[in-house]
Write a protein that holds these residues in place. Structure first.
Motif, short mmCIF file in Angstrom:
data_model
loop_
_atom_site.label_atom_id
_atom_site.label_comp_id
_atom_site.label_asym_id
_atom_site.label_seq_id
_atom_site.Cartn_x
_atom_site.Cartn_y
_atom_site.Cartn_z
N GLY A 148 1.15 -1.58 -0.18
CA GLY A 148 0.36 -0.09 -0.41
C GLY A 148 0.53 1.07 -0.33
N PHE A 149 0.11 2.52 -0.16
CA PHE A 149 0.55 4.00 -0.31
C PHE A 149 0.47 4.62 -0.05
CE2 PHE A 149 -2.38 3.11 -3.46
CZ PHE A 149 -2.75 5.12 -3.44
N ILE A 150 0.74 5.57 0.76
CA ILE A 150 0.35 6.73 1.46
C ILE A 150 -0.82 7.30 0.91
CG2 ILE A 150 -0.16 8.84 3.47
CD1 ILE A 150 3.09 7.99 4.51
N GLU A 151 -2.54 7.10 1.24
CA GLU A 151 -2.97 8.56 0.26
C GLU A 151 -3.33 9.30 0.99
OE1 GLU A 151 -7.99 6.85 -0.53
OE2 GLU A 151 -6.61 5.87 -1.56
N SER A 152 -3.16 9.23 1.90
CA SER A 152 -4.05 10.71 2.85
C SER A 152 -2.61 10.64 4.22
CB SER A 152 -5.12 11.08 3.44
OG SER A 152 -5.53 11.59 3.85
N ASN A 153 -2.27 11.32 3.83
CA ASN A 153 -0.84 11.98 4.60
C ASN A 153 -0.97 11.99 5.99
OD1 ASN A 153 1.57 11.29 3.17
ND2 ASN A 153 0.58 13.65 2.18
N PRO A 154 -0.32 11.58 7.19
CA PRO A 154 -0.89 11.65 8.83
C PRO A 154 -1.04 13.67 9.07
CG PRO A 154 0.84 11.15 8.52
CD PRO A 154 0.91 11.00 6.58
N LYS A 155 -2.31 13.49 9.90
CA LYS A 155 -3.01 14.93 10.63
C LYS A 155 -3.02 14.74 11.56
CE LYS A 155 -7.10 14.22 7.80
NZ LYS A 155 -8.15 15.17 6.30
N GLN A 156 -3.36 15.93 12.76
CA GLN A 156 -3.56 15.81 14.08
C GLN A 156 -5.20 16.31 13.49
OE1 GLN A 156 -1.16 15.58 15.68
NE2 GLN A 156 -3.17 15.18 17.79
N ASP A 157 -5.81 14.75 14.23
CA ASP A 157 -7.44 15.42 14.07
C ASP A 157 -7.84 15.38 15.58
OD1 ASP A 157 -10.45 15.78 13.96
OD2 ASP A 157 -10.28 13.73 13.23
N GLY A 158 -7.68 16.53 16.40
CA GLY A 158 -8.27 16.21 18.22
C GLY A 158 -7.31 16.09 18.86
N ARG A 159 -7.41 14.61 19.60
CA ARG A 159 -6.54 13.69 20.75
C ARG A 159 -5.82 13.05 19.16
NH1 ARG A 159 -8.97 12.74 25.68
NH2 ARG A 159 -10.73 11.98 24.26
N ASN A 160 -6.55 12.37 17.93
CA ASN A 160 -5.86 11.68 17.57
C ASN A 160 -5.02 12.44 15.97
OD1 ASN A 160 -7.39 9.67 19.20
ND2 ASN A 160 -9.12 9.92 17.98
N MET A 161 -4.44 11.66 15.47
CA MET A 161 -3.29 11.75 14.67
C MET A 161 -3.70 10.53 13.20
SD MET A 161 0.26 12.25 13.72
CE MET A 161 0.76 13.55 15.05
N ILE A 162 -4.60 10.72 11.73
CA ILE A 162 -4.91 10.14 10.98
C ILE A 162 -3.78 9.80 10.19
CG2 ILE A 162 -6.96 9.65 10.30
CD1 ILE A 162 -8.59 10.92 11.60
N MET A 163 -4.09 8.50 9.77
CA MET A 163 -3.34 8.59 8.41
C MET A 163 -4.31 7.17 7.17
SD MET A 163 0.71 7.58 7.30
CE MET A 163 0.08 5.96 7.98
N VAL A 164 -4.39 7.60 6.58
CA VAL A 164 -4.98 6.68 5.32
C VAL A 164 -3.84 5.97 4.24
CG1 VAL A 164 -7.16 6.10 3.49
CG2 VAL A 164 -7.25 8.02 5.45
N LEU A 165 -4.49 4.62 4.10
CA LEU A 165 -3.00 4.53 3.52
C LEU A 165 -4.07 3.36 2.19
CD1 LEU A 165 -1.10 1.85 6.00
CD2 LEU A 165 -0.41 3.98 4.33
N GLY A 166 -3.82 3.19 1.41
CA GLY A 166 -3.90 2.62 -0.01
C GLY A 166 -3.87 1.54 -0.26
N PRO A 167 -4.58 0.65 -0.85
CA PRO A 167 -4.10 -0.59 -1.79
C PRO A 167 -3.34 -0.42 -2.70
CG PRO A 167 -5.82 -0.89 -1.60
CD PRO A 167 -5.89 0.72 -1.17
N HIS A 168 -2.07 -1.03 -3.63
CA HIS A 168 -1.46 -0.94 -4.71
C HIS A 168 -2.64 -1.92 -5.45
CE1 HIS A 168 2.38 1.23 -4.28
NE2 HIS A 168 2.18 0.28 -2.77
#
Length: 221
Positions: A148-168
């Motif tokens: 997979g690849f990073i589809e959405s770069n890490p970003k802060q969302d309140g008390r969480n940090m979120i990143m989205v991985l997409g499949p090749h």
């Protein structure tokens, strides 16, 4: 309004552009002549382009045509890929065993062609160390970069940090491979019906000599 095309006596025009049963162009003919040809071929006269001038009609077995169209639509729905986003939650100070377990789930999701939302949950004073979460997300992305690849770069969302991985791999490809693997397993089981039985017999034979087990255990001790 019905989506069904007009056929035979329901066609109400003086003439039609007729297409033969094999796709050949017959030309513009009176409706009565087209209906007569349909009876001769024991086929239906089906209006395939109502907005044309004159309308285009084709000679065909309409019942067979409807059945084949329904089967194609069913197969298309069967192979339709629905975008699925799985979620995996981690702590910034996750221990190695838990990390490997979570990574295993991410690998499985990506192999299935699904996207994965990775959430790092910060608690208390951990919120002042966002770099811990960022490094963990980068590490995970690196560990699964073959899948997979990073589809959405890490970003802060309140008390969480979120990143989205997409499949090749696309979802449709993953589904097709899964079906092929299942078919291969079934074919192998059918071609080698005695394999599981032989394995079971081997286990039975291994249980016939329990007296040797203590001796081996003593030797190891």
């Amino acid at each position: 309004m019905s989506a069904e095309p007009r056929i035979n006596d329901r066609i109400r025009v003086p003439e039609v552009r007729l297409v033969g049963p094999s796709g050949e162009q017959v030309g513009i003919v009176p409706l009565a002549k087209a209906l007569e040809l349909a009876q001769e071929y024991d086929l239906d006269l089906v209006e395939v382009a109502a907005n044309a001038r004159p309308p285009v009609c084709k000679l065909m077995d309409y019942g067979k045509f409807k059945y084949e169209s329904a089967m194609k639509a069913r197969e298309a729905r069967k192979n339709q890929a629905h975008t699925v986003i799985k979620e995996m939650k981690l702590r910034p100070k996750i221990d190695p065993h838990d990390y490997d377990t979570k990574k295993g789930h991410v690998v499985r999701f990506l192999k299935q062609g699904d996207k994965v939302k990775i959430t790092i949950m910060f608690r208390g004073r951990e919120q002042s160390r966002p770099e811990l979460g960022f490094r963990l997300l980068q590490r995970l992305a690196s560990d699964v970069e073959d899948l997979g690849f990073i589809e959405s770069n890490p970003k802060q969302d309140g008390r969480n940090m979120i990143m989205v991985l997409g499949p090749h791999k696309k979802k449709t490809e993953a589904m097709a491979e899964a079906r092929e693997a299942q078919a291969a397993r079934k074919a192998d089981a059918k071609a080698n019906p005695g394999r599981s039985q032989n394995s079971a017999e081997g286990e039975e034979h291994s249980e016939e000599a329990p007296a040797e087990a203590p001796a081996e255990a003593n030797a190891e001790a």
